[in-house]
Scaffold this active site. Structure first.
Site, PDB file in Angstrom:
ATOM      1  N   ASP A 157       0.055  15.034   0.837  1.00  0.00           N
ATOM      2  CA  ASP A 157       1.348  15.399   1.410  1.00  0.00           C
ATOM      3  C   ASP A 157       1.416  16.720   2.024  1.00  0.00           C
ATOM      4  OD1 ASP A 157       3.738  13.053   1.255  1.00  0.00           O
ATOM      5  OD2 ASP A 157       2.397  13.235  -0.920  1.00  0.00           O
ATOM      6  N   ASP A 199       9.445  11.330  -9.005  1.00  0.00           N
ATOM      7  CA  ASP A 199       9.387  12.286  -8.189  1.00  0.00           C
ATOM      8  C   ASP A 199       9.627  13.369  -9.183  1.00  0.00           C
ATOM      9  OD1 ASP A 199       9.327  11.397  -5.826  1.00  0.00           O
ATOM     10  OD2 ASP A 199      10.993  12.074  -5.074  1.00  0.00           O
ATOM     11  N   GLU A 216       8.825   7.007   4.616  1.00  0.00           N
ATOM     12  CA  GLU A 216       8.690   5.677   5.206  1.00  0.00           C
ATOM     13  C   GLU A 216       9.677   5.485   6.335  1.00  0.00           C
ATOM     14  OE1 GLU A 216       7.888   3.572   0.636  1.00  0.00           O
ATOM     15  OE2 GLU A 216      10.039   4.121   1.313  1.00  0.00           O
ATOM     16  N   LYS A 251       4.392   4.469   7.561  1.00  0.00           N
ATOM     17  CA  LYS A 251       4.670   3.530   6.257  1.00  0.00           C
ATOM     18  C   LYS A 251       6.035   2.888   6.387  1.00  0.00           C
ATOM     19  CE  LYS A 251       4.480   4.492   1.291  1.00  0.00           C
ATOM     20  NZ  LYS A 251       4.433   5.491   0.466  1.00  0.00           N
ATOM     21  N   HIS A 301      11.148  -5.806  -1.579  1.00  0.00           N
ATOM     22  CA  HIS A 301      10.834  -7.230  -2.148  1.00  0.00           C
ATOM     23  C   HIS A 301      11.968  -8.232  -2.896  1.00  0.00           C
ATOM     24  CE1 HIS A 301      10.089  -6.006  -6.394  1.00  0.00           C
ATOM     25  NE2 HIS A 301       9.650  -5.155  -5.808  1.00  0.00           N
ATOM     26  N   THR A 329       3.583  -1.224   1.337  1.00  0.00           N
ATOM     27  CA  THR A 329       3.472  -0.934  -0.050  1.00  0.00           C
ATOM     28  C   THR A 329       3.698  -2.365  -0.712  1.00  0.00           C
ATOM     29  OG1 THR A 329       5.831  -0.701  -0.201  1.00  0.00           O
ATOM     30  CG2 THR A 329       4.402   1.365  -0.059  1.00  0.00           C
ATOM     31  N   GLU A 355      -0.791  -0.062   0.053  1.00  0.00           N
ATOM     32  CA  GLU A 355      -1.038   0.895  -1.232  1.00  0.00           C
ATOM     33  C   GLU A 355      -0.255  -0.155  -2.382  1.00  0.00           C
ATOM     34  OE1 GLU A 355       1.663   4.098  -0.230  1.00  0.00           O
ATOM     35  OE2 GLU A 355       0.718   4.741   1.475  1.00  0.00           O
ATOM     36  N   ASN A 356      -0.370   0.382  -3.247  1.00  0.00           N
ATOM     37  CA  ASN A 356       0.305  -0.014  -4.553  1.00  0.00           C
ATOM     38  C   ASN A 356       1.747   0.618  -4.730  1.00  0.00           C
ATOM     39  OD1 ASN A 356      -1.607   2.195  -5.296  1.00  0.00           O
ATOM     40  ND2 ASN A 356      -0.927   1.879  -7.296  1.00  0.00           N
ATOM     41  N   LEU A 381       3.966   0.578  -7.436  1.00  0.00           N
ATOM     42  CA  LEU A 381       4.136   1.179  -8.711  1.00  0.00           C
ATOM     43  C   LEU A 381       2.677   1.742  -9.181  1.00  0.00           C
ATOM     44  CD1 LEU A 381       6.213  -1.762 -10.085  1.00  0.00           C
ATOM     45  CD2 LEU A 381       7.102   0.231  -9.174  1.00  0.00           C
TER      46      LEU A 381
END
Length: 548
Positions: free
Chosen positions: A126, A174, A258, A370, A375, A417, A455-456, A458
């Site tokens: 980042d 975070d 995102e 992104k 879900h 993701t 990406e994953n 979690l």
């Protein structure tokens, strides 16, 4: 349970690692490996963190012969083997510290050496707006990032750099705090309407409201102009690395980087999984836009406010008149509002990607953006959690095809993701379907002829999660993945079993999925990067070696 989880970011001091003084010692072959050692991987989900008492990571003297194919400007993730999926690894959030310097450079170099030996294509970092332009408008400090880019180049690693125009802090995982630049926070204090606002008036300083994208609110510049100047400064500072070392620039377009509204903020318990979230359209700029759109179709009353019956952050769809099975979302008013709300987000993404395309055109660096994998409540008619985030995706409406088409106009990779998630792992009451969502996105990107990367969501280390990523990487249903970025490099990743799983996963992905052991047995008889058992002479307590 927010989709973009951030794992621990703290580096350990190299002084704490088995008494090694240099990275050469850290990667020496002093430990002996048993030939033909086989390890059966556990098939459960995330394993509890534990302290290693007698294991450490080493490389053998024989170097791994991995193929790290150069990216082309037309497709930076293209490789010699069309079925091969390059794997990148996200770096810690605090890779560059508040002083603008690279954190723990010796530990970082050792960690990146391990990543290179494991066969990963590169790393993701980042580039925080709040760090780089911290000292004032147009005053940029890229020195910490320059050190990282040079380090990656020497090791033969590629870089994905995220233009992070959001704050770090306030979301799950975070573990460090990087607010927006101080001079931007001063402008927010003068005019709180330049950040997203919910129905109760709660302000969210995580990201500048898209409602003022074209308004010169930042000391004479619009937010889009500020983002453009930031990206241009990055381009000019790293011009000789673009397309070669820096192969991708991911453009941040909202909270957590995102393209979405901050509809499910974790800070202070505002939202709890699997809540539906709330619409973020109550700053004066968004309200003015809504009012204008309503007047344009002769429905003045529809522009007075957002939906009055949409419930609270942590409510379920059926607790809301708007989101219930046959609720307001499916009326003429609901369709008007959702079309306006989602279109504002699309235009925001379109404008930022257009600016990025203008900045990076001709550099050989690929652009990406992104999208969040929301879900929960996917198996309901309204898809409430997606709607509040700005994705107009319902039982009757495809919300991801328009986004993919917009990405396609700018030749940007669609990064998504939750690639590691399975439906059966989710709580029944949340009506989740990450697998169904991924299938929909794969099909949307295929129809739009847009590259899809994953990406994953979690922090996962287990073979079940890696196996799911392998399955979703294929083109059996919709687009195959052009690349995968693993979240995230940290201390737990280097725990013996976790490291073994990652090495085998990377090998399987680069072999194009031909290695079927990913969900069965992991065979490390031929692995050059392994976890060895260290037993010092009559010493009962060995020290832990941690790379981060």
């Amino acid at each position: 349970m927010a989709l973009t989880l951030r794992s621990s970011t703290s580096f350990l001091n190299l002084k704490d690692t088995i008494g090694l003084k240099t990275t050469d010692e850290l990667f020496s072959g002093s430990a002996q490996m048993k030939p033909g050692c086989r390890v059966r991987a556990k098939s459960n989900s995330i394993q509890a963190a534990h302290q290693i008492s007698h294991e450490t990571v080493f490389t053998s003297e024989k170097r791994v012969e991995k193929h790290h194919h150069a990216f082309t400007s037309s497709s930076p993730h293209a490789t010699k083997n069309d079925t091969s999926v390059p794997v990148f690894v996200m770096l810690p959030l605090d890779t560059v510290g508040h002083g603008g310097h690279l954190n723990k450079p010796r530990a970082m170099n050792a960690s990146l050496m391990a990543m290179k030996s494991a066969g990963v294509e590169g790393i993701m970092v980042d580039a925080w707006w709040g760090l780089v332009e911290k000292e004032g408008p147009l005053k940029y400090n890229w020195e910490g990032y320059a050190e990282l880019v040079q380090m990656a180049q020497k090791l033969g690693l590629k870089l994905q750099v995220v233009m992070s125009f959001h704050q770090c802090g306030g979301n799950v995982g975070d573990s460090c705090s990087i607010p927006l630049p101080p001079w931007v926070l001063e402008e927010i204090s003068k005019n709180p309407d330049i950040v997203y606002t919910d129905r109760s008036g709660r302000r969210n300083p995580e990201y500048i409201s898209l409602g003022c994208d074209a308004v010169p609110i930042l000391r004479g510049r619009t937010p889009i102009q500020v983002y453009s100047d930031f990206m241009r400064s990055f381009r000019d500072r790293f011009s000789k690395y673009l397309g070669d070392v820096v192969v991708e620039v991911q453009v941040g377009m909202g909270p957590c980087g995102e393209l979405r509204y901050p509809s499910y903020p974790e800070i202070d318990g505002t939202w709890r999984f699997p809540g539906i979230g709330e619409f973020q359209c109550y700053d004066k700029y968004m309200r003015a836009s809504l009012q204008s759109s309503a007047l344009a179709i002769g429905k003045k009353d529809w522009g007075k406010s957002g939906p009055h019956d949409s419930a609270k952050y942590s409510h379920f769809p059926e607790e809301s008149e708007f989101f219930r099975r046959d609720g307001t979302w499916n009326t003429d008013y609901g369709q008007f509002f959702l079309e306006w709300y989602s279109k504002k987000l699309l235009v925001h993404g379109d404008d930022i990607l257009a600016a990025a395309q203008g900045v990076f055109r001709g550099t050989g660096t690929k652009l990406s953006g992104k999208i969040a994998g929301i879900h929960w409540h996917y198996n309901t008619r309204s898809h409430a959690a997606e709607l509040t985030a700005g994705y107009y995706n319902t039982r009757h409406q495809d919300g991801y095809l328009p986004i993919a088409q917009m990405f396609g106009r700018h030749d940007a990779v669609f990064n998504f993701t939750c690639m590691e998630m399975k439906d059966g792992e989710q709580p029944e009451h949340a009506n989740c379907s990450p697998e169904g969502l991924v299938r929909q996105v794969k099909m949307a990107t295929k129809l739009a002829r847009v590259e899809l990367a994953g990406e994953n969501a979690l922090e996962r280390y287990d073979p079940s999660a890696f196996g799911q990523v392998l399955d979703t990487s294929r083109s059996d249903s919709g687009n195959a993945l052009c690349a995968f970025t693993y979240l995230r490099m940290n201390k737990r990743l280097f725990e013996p079993e976790n490291w073994r799983n990652l090495v085998e996963f990377v090998r399987t992905m680069t072999e194009g999925g031909r290695n079927k052991r990913i969900c069965e047995e992991f065979d490390f008889s031929g692995s050059e990067l392994y976890v060895g058992l260290v037993k010092a002479n009559n010493i009962n307590k060995a020290k832990e070696a941690a790379l981060v």
